[in-house]
Design a protein around this motif. Structure first.
Motif, PDB file in Angstrom:
ATOM      1  N   ASP A  21       2.700  26.469  49.998  1.00  0.00           N
ATOM      2  CA  ASP A  21       2.921  26.483  51.441  1.00  0.00           C
ATOM      3  C   ASP A  21       4.401  26.544  51.783  1.00  0.00           C
ATOM      4  OD1 ASP A  21       0.170  26.231  51.854  1.00  0.00           O
ATOM      5  OD2 ASP A  21       0.269  24.036  51.880  1.00  0.00           O
ATOM      6  N   VAL A  22       5.243  26.092  50.857  1.00  0.00           N
ATOM      7  CA  VAL A  22       6.681  26.026  51.126  1.00  0.00           C
ATOM      8  C   VAL A  22       7.489  26.895  50.164  1.00  0.00           C
ATOM      9  CG1 VAL A  22       6.513  23.721  52.140  1.00  0.00           C
ATOM     10  CG2 VAL A  22       6.888  23.955  49.688  1.00  0.00           C
ATOM     11  N   GLY A  23       6.800  27.793  49.458  1.00  0.00           N
ATOM     12  CA  GLY A  23       7.502  28.727  48.582  1.00  0.00           C
ATOM     13  C   GLY A  23       7.841  28.199  47.210  1.00  0.00           C
ATOM     14  N   LEU A  24       7.189  27.121  46.777  1.00  0.00           N
ATOM     15  CA  LEU A  24       7.436  26.570  45.449  1.00  0.00           C
ATOM     16  C   LEU A  24       6.307  26.977  44.495  1.00  0.00           C
ATOM     17  CD1 LEU A  24       8.573  22.933  46.381  1.00  0.00           C
ATOM     18  CD2 LEU A  24      10.023  24.909  45.853  1.00  0.00           C
ATOM     19  N   GLU A  38      10.410  14.422  45.394  1.00  0.00           N
ATOM     20  CA  GLU A  38      11.616  15.177  45.048  1.00  0.00           C
ATOM     21  C   GLU A  38      11.584  16.595  45.615  1.00  0.00           C
ATOM     22  OE1 GLU A  38       9.047  14.977  41.189  1.00  0.00           O
ATOM     23  OE2 GLU A  38       9.580  13.682  42.902  1.00  0.00           O
ATOM     24  N   GLU A  39      10.372  17.136  45.788  1.00  0.00           N
ATOM     25  CA  GLU A  39      10.262  18.479  46.358  1.00  0.00           C
ATOM     26  C   GLU A  39      10.614  18.476  47.844  1.00  0.00           C
ATOM     27  OE1 GLU A  39       6.850  20.350  43.378  1.00  0.00           O
ATOM     28  OE2 GLU A  39       6.237  19.189  45.140  1.00  0.00           O
ATOM     29  N   VAL A  40      10.165  17.458  48.549  1.00  0.00           N
ATOM     30  CA  VAL A  40      10.524  17.345  49.964  1.00  0.00           C
ATOM     31  C   VAL A  40      12.033  17.149  50.098  1.00  0.00           C
ATOM     32  CG1 VAL A  40      10.255  15.991  52.067  1.00  0.00           C
ATOM     33  CG2 VAL A  40       8.281  16.418  50.598  1.00  0.00           C
ATOM     34  N   ALA A  41      12.599  16.288  49.244  1.00  0.00           N
ATOM     35  CA  ALA A  41      14.042  16.052  49.286  1.00  0.00           C
ATOM     36  C   ALA A  41      14.818  17.337  49.024  1.00  0.00           C
ATOM     37  CB  ALA A  41      14.420  14.984  48.259  1.00  0.00           C
ATOM     38  N   THR A  67      17.018  14.383  60.388  1.00  0.00           N
ATOM     39  CA  THR A  67      15.709  14.426  61.046  1.00  0.00           C
ATOM     40  C   THR A  67      15.241  15.867  61.216  1.00  0.00           C
ATOM     41  OG1 THR A  67      16.254  12.390  62.242  1.00  0.00           O
ATOM     42  CG2 THR A  67      14.391  13.685  63.058  1.00  0.00           C
ATOM     43  N   THR A  68      16.146  16.723  61.646  1.00  0.00           N
ATOM     44  CA  THR A  68      15.816  18.139  61.811  1.00  0.00           C
ATOM     45  C   THR A  68      15.443  18.768  60.476  1.00  0.00           C
ATOM     46  OG1 THR A  68      17.308  18.305  63.709  1.00  0.00           O
ATOM     47  CG2 THR A  68      16.681  20.368  62.620  1.00  0.00           C
ATOM     48  N   ALA A  69      16.203  18.408  59.428  1.00  0.00           N
ATOM     49  CA  ALA A  69      15.929  18.952  58.098  1.00  0.00           C
ATOM     50  C   ALA A  69      14.565  18.492  57.581  1.00  0.00           C
ATOM     51  CB  ALA A  69      17.033  18.533  57.136  1.00  0.00           C
ATOM     52  N   LEU A  70      14.200  17.242  57.848  1.00  0.00           N
ATOM     53  CA  LEU A  70      12.885  16.740  57.433  1.00  0.00           C
ATOM     54  C   LEU A  70      11.763  17.490  58.141  1.00  0.00           C
ATOM     55  CD1 LEU A  70      13.448  12.869  57.336  1.00  0.00           C
ATOM     56  CD2 LEU A  70      12.717  14.316  55.420  1.00  0.00           C
ATOM     57  N   ALA A  71      11.936  17.718  59.442  1.00  0.00           N
ATOM     58  CA  ALA A  71      10.913  18.447  60.197  1.00  0.00           C
ATOM     59  C   ALA A  71      10.726  19.848  59.641  1.00  0.00           C
ATOM     60  CB  ALA A  71      11.305  18.499  61.671  1.00  0.00           C
ATOM     61  N   ARG A  72      11.829  20.474  59.263  1.00  0.00           N
ATOM     62  CA  ARG A  72      11.753  21.834  58.708  1.00  0.00           C
ATOM     63  C   ARG A  72      11.112  21.808  57.325  1.00  0.00           C
ATOM     64  NH1 ARG A  72      16.677  22.867  59.219  1.00  0.00           N
ATOM     65  NH2 ARG A  72      17.343  22.315  57.110  1.00  0.00           N
ATOM     66  N   ALA A  73      11.489  20.845  56.502  1.00  0.00           N
ATOM     67  CA  ALA A  73      10.952  20.770  55.138  1.00  0.00           C
ATOM     68  C   ALA A  73       9.456  20.519  55.131  1.00  0.00           C
ATOM     69  CB  ALA A  73      11.671  19.659  54.367  1.00  0.00           C
ATOM     70  N   LEU A  74       8.972  19.704  56.069  1.00  0.00           N
ATOM     71  CA  LEU A  74       7.554  19.355  56.122  1.00  0.00           C
ATOM     72  C   LEU A  74       6.737  20.326  56.963  1.00  0.00           C
ATOM     73  CD1 LEU A  74       7.942  15.496  56.470  1.00  0.00           C
ATOM     74  CD2 LEU A  74       7.085  16.739  54.473  1.00  0.00           C
ATOM     75  N   ARG A  75       7.402  21.389  57.433  1.00  0.00           N
ATOM     76  CA  ARG A  75       6.736  22.445  58.202  1.00  0.00           C
ATOM     77  C   ARG A  75       5.996  21.854  59.405  1.00  0.00           C
ATOM     78  NH1 ARG A  75       9.664  24.390  54.708  1.00  0.00           N
ATOM     79  NH2 ARG A  75       9.210  26.307  53.525  1.00  0.00           N
ATOM     80  N   LEU A  76       6.668  20.977  60.142  1.00  0.00           N
ATOM     81  CA  LEU A  76       6.036  20.320  61.273  1.00  0.00           C
ATOM     82  C   LEU A  76       5.895  21.266  62.462  1.00  0.00           C
ATOM     83  CD1 LEU A  76       7.784  16.811  61.287  1.00  0.00           C
ATOM     84  CD2 LEU A  76       5.735  17.553  60.043  1.00  0.00           C
ATOM     85  N   THR A  77       4.805  21.101  63.186  1.00  0.00           N
ATOM     86  CA  THR A  77       4.643  21.813  64.437  1.00  0.00           C
ATOM     87  C   THR A  77       5.597  21.203  65.475  1.00  0.00           C
ATOM     88  OG1 THR A  77       2.959  20.284  65.285  1.00  0.00           O
ATOM     89  CG2 THR A  77       2.192  22.130  63.908  1.00  0.00           C
ATOM     90  N   PRO A  78       5.811  21.860  66.611  1.00  0.00           N
ATOM     91  CA  PRO A  78       6.669  21.251  67.636  1.00  0.00           C
ATOM     92  C   PRO A  78       6.194  19.867  68.058  1.00  0.00           C
ATOM     93  CG  PRO A  78       6.351  23.569  68.116  1.00  0.00           C
ATOM     94  CD  PRO A  78       5.448  23.254  66.954  1.00  0.00           C
ATOM     95  N   ASP A  79       4.878  19.674  68.176  1.00  0.00           N
ATOM     96  CA  ASP A  79       4.357  18.351  68.540  1.00  0.00           C
ATOM     97  C   ASP A  79       4.685  17.319  67.467  1.00  0.00           C
ATOM     98  OD1 ASP A  79       3.243  19.431  70.839  1.00  0.00           O
ATOM     99  OD2 ASP A  79       1.343  19.878  69.858  1.00  0.00           O
ATOM    100  N   GLU A  80       4.490  17.693  66.214  1.00  0.00           N
ATOM    101  CA  GLU A  80       4.772  16.772  65.111  1.00  0.00           C
ATOM    102  C   GLU A  80       6.265  16.501  64.994  1.00  0.00           C
ATOM    103  OE1 GLU A  80       1.043  18.024  62.174  1.00  0.00           O
ATOM    104  OE2 GLU A  80       2.950  19.112  62.082  1.00  0.00           O
TER     105      GLU A  80
END
Length: 280
Positions: A21-24, A38-41, A67-80
């Protein structure tokens, strides 16, 4: 910063993602459910130790950049994403101010719909602000409620009569949807004593809601097919489509039946008889 809820939210979201889902690359012997810490980090550009401490409730408050980087890494929707900001203690972007006044644009569309097309205007807190005549005939007057019960979220978990509109086998799906939409509304709408009170009351009164709330699901779910149980006409299958105001504070929900079906015939009949008592 709510360390406990943040840790639960991060862990839940991490477990829902797969490496692909995240290109890994996902190896054949992988046993971890979802992504590893470690993958999220790595995706967020931070140390594994710092991310691990976030899930262990031991880390200091992340910066806006992290915080922005975490949202991007976890592929969060705008609501999330907005929910994540709130948990960490940062101001999420304000999207709107709640109002009882129906959007003029939505009202114009509501008034121009066909007589056999049920439609209603909802606030993000699921307060019914307006209904056309056939929606009243199909669902009953949902604008009559007062207090916390104005919210369909609240009624769904506290008033058994609210569930009579839908088949019992659909109740679990509706319950999960209601909880996820309420969390999205609570996050996006900013500080609102009424919204917070609804959550507190439901956690105390409904074990079902309390369990679903722990799932940390956040979503504005619409556009789904559903079956409505009318007391006189029985099952009516409809597709629900929506039109949002630009700030998503209000929603026009339009219900249609597929052409040529029995359900379409029932809606046409309902548009004629309205709320009159049906006779055998």
């Amino acid at each position: 910063m709510d360390r406990k809820k943040l840790a639960e939210f991060l862990r839940r979201r991490r477990e829902t993602l797969r490496p692909r889902d995240v290109g890994l690359v996902e190896g054949p012997r992988r046993r971890t459910q979802g992504l590893r810490r470690e993958e999220v980090a790595q995706l967020a550009g931070m140390s594994t130790d710092y991310y691990a401490r976030l899930e262990q409730q031991r880390a200091p408050q992340p910066s806006l950049q992290i915080t922005t980087a975490l949202a991007r890494a976890l592929r969060l929707t705008p609501d999330e994403r907005d929910h994540l900001f709130a948990l960490i203690g940062h101001n999420a972007p304000a999207r709107f101010q709640r109002s009882e006044h129906v959007s003029p644009a939505l009202m114009r569309v509501l008034e121009r719909l066909n007589d056999d097309t049920p439609a209603l205007v909802l606030s993000d807190m699921a307060d019914t602000l307006a209904m056309n005549p056939i929606a009243l005939a199909l669902l009953g007057d949902q604008t009559r409620h007062t207090g916390l019960s104005r919210s369909a979220y609240y009624r769904w978990f506290t008033d058994p009569a609210e569930r009579l509109v839908y088949p019992e086998e659909d109740h679990p799906r509706h319950s999960r949807t209601q909880a996820a939409r309420l969390r999205a509304a609570l996050t996006v709408g900013g500080a609102d004593p009424r919204a917070s009170r609804i959550v507190t009351e439901l956690q105390a009164r409904s074990p079902e809601f309390a369990d679903l709330w722990e799932l940390q699901e956040v979503a504005q779910r619409y556009g789904e097919s559903k079956t409505i149980l009318h007391p006189g006409l029985g099952r009516i299958d409809v597709d629900a489509q929506v039109l949002f105001t630009e700030n998503r504070a209000q929603t026009l929900v339009v219900m249609t039946a597929r052409p040529g079906t029995e359900s379409q015939g029932k809606l046409e009949l309902l548009s004629v008889i309205g709320r009159q008592q049906l006779t055998p």
